[in-house]
Design an enzyme around this catalytic site. Structure first.
Site, PDB file in Angstrom:
ATOM      1  CG  HIS A  36     -50.968  79.249  44.317  1.00  0.00           C
ATOM      2  ND1 HIS A  36     -51.242  80.467  44.887  1.00  0.00           N
ATOM      3  CD2 HIS A  36     -49.937  78.737  45.028  1.00  0.00           C
ATOM      4  CE1 HIS A  36     -50.411  80.686  45.888  1.00  0.00           C
ATOM      5  NE2 HIS A  36     -49.611  79.639  46.004  1.00  0.00           N
ATOM      6  CG  HIS A  59     -47.702  74.895  46.434  1.00  0.00           C
ATOM      7  ND1 HIS A  59     -46.491  75.526  46.250  1.00  0.00           N
ATOM      8  CD2 HIS A  59     -48.509  75.814  47.024  1.00  0.00           C
ATOM      9  CE1 HIS A  59     -46.562  76.763  46.730  1.00  0.00           C
ATOM     10  NE2 HIS A  59     -47.782  76.964  47.204  1.00  0.00           N
TER      11      HIS A  59
HETATM   12  P1  AMP Z   1     -47.558  80.455  48.375  1.00  0.00           P
HETATM   13  O1  AMP Z   1     -46.405  80.858  49.254  1.00  0.00           O
HETATM   14  O2  AMP Z   1     -48.278  79.205  48.808  1.00  0.00           O
HETATM   15  O3  AMP Z   1     -48.510  81.628  48.173  1.00  0.00           O
HETATM   16  O4  AMP Z   1     -46.920  80.074  46.991  1.00  0.00           O
HETATM   17  C1  AMP Z   1     -46.492  81.024  46.083  1.00  0.00           C
HETATM   18  C2  AMP Z   1     -45.425  80.380  45.255  1.00  0.00           C
HETATM   19  O5  AMP Z   1     -45.269  81.142  44.071  1.00  0.00           O
HETATM   20  C3  AMP Z   1     -44.053  80.323  45.924  1.00  0.00           C
HETATM   21  O6  AMP Z   1     -43.638  78.963  46.046  1.00  0.00           O
HETATM   22  C4  AMP Z   1     -43.141  81.113  44.978  1.00  0.00           C
HETATM   23  O7  AMP Z   1     -41.869  80.535  44.830  1.00  0.00           O
HETATM   24  C5  AMP Z   1     -43.927  81.088  43.682  1.00  0.00           C
HETATM   25  N1  AMP Z   1     -43.710  82.212  42.790  1.00  0.00           N
HETATM   26  C6  AMP Z   1     -43.702  83.539  43.102  1.00  0.00           C
HETATM   27  N2  AMP Z   1     -43.486  84.284  42.018  1.00  0.00           N
HETATM   28  C7  AMP Z   1     -43.348  83.413  40.973  1.00  0.00           C
HETATM   29  C8  AMP Z   1     -43.091  83.565  39.571  1.00  0.00           C
HETATM   30  N3  AMP Z   1     -42.930  84.772  39.012  1.00  0.00           N
HETATM   31  N4  AMP Z   1     -43.022  82.442  38.810  1.00  0.00           N
HETATM   32  C9  AMP Z   1     -43.171  81.223  39.370  1.00  0.00           C
HETATM   33  N5  AMP Z   1     -43.420  81.018  40.680  1.00  0.00           N
HETATM   34  C10 AMP Z   1     -43.491  82.093  41.480  1.00  0.00           C
END
Ligand code: AMP
Ligand code: ZN
Length: 136
Positions: free
Chosen positions: A98, A100
């Protein structure tokens, strides 16, 4: 598959969906750095930036630009960051690729804590040579 983003893609978990098409979904991050922090996710599961299919990467970047424009307009931003964490040591916590998109504000004090190095002697050329050798 027990992947939180795959569940969001299948609409099995609630999410604040900003945009979706047949290849990509964009949602609000549940724990934002700043309000409006968004995630852009390919609908096909893949681990990270290195394993995402080229056409999915293209679609993700296209949607990232589209959503970033909307966030900038909505929040009247002067700047934003786009980034992707790859690997646990780089801060990746959801192992489905993903991007950001995070708003930035003057003096928000968000920064990598960096101790910048300089290259000695021919080290810069050596690094470049080694990396060039592995570009496919
Ligand atoms: P990363 O740490 O780069 O893998 O980013 C994952 C992101 O997903 C984090 O910023 C979390 O806050 C976000 N995240 C995890 N679960 C959910 C969810 N159910 N809905 C929206 N965002 C989420
Ligand atoms: Zn997944």
């Amino acid at each position: 598959m027990d992947c939180v983003f795959c569940k969001i893609v299948r609409h099995e978990l609630p999410a604040e969906i900003l945009y979706e098409n047949d290849k990509v979904i964009a949602i609000l991050d549940i724990n934002p750095i700043h309000y409006g922090h968004a995630l852009v996710i390919p609908k096909t599961h893949c681990l990270d930036f290195l394993s995402v299919k080229e056409s999915d990467l293209h679609d993700v970047l296209h949607v990232t630009q589209k959503v970033a424009r909307a966030i900038v307009t909505t929040l009247k931003l002067e700047g934003f960051n786009i980034f992707s964490n790859n690997g646990r040591i780089a801060g990746q916590s959801v192992f489905h690729f993903h991007m950001h998109i995070t708003p930035r504000y003057p003096d928000d004090n968000i920064k990598f804590v960096l101790q910048l190095k300089s290259y000695d002697g021919g080290a810069m050329a050596e690094y470049a040579d080694k990396i060039r050798h592995h570009i496919l």
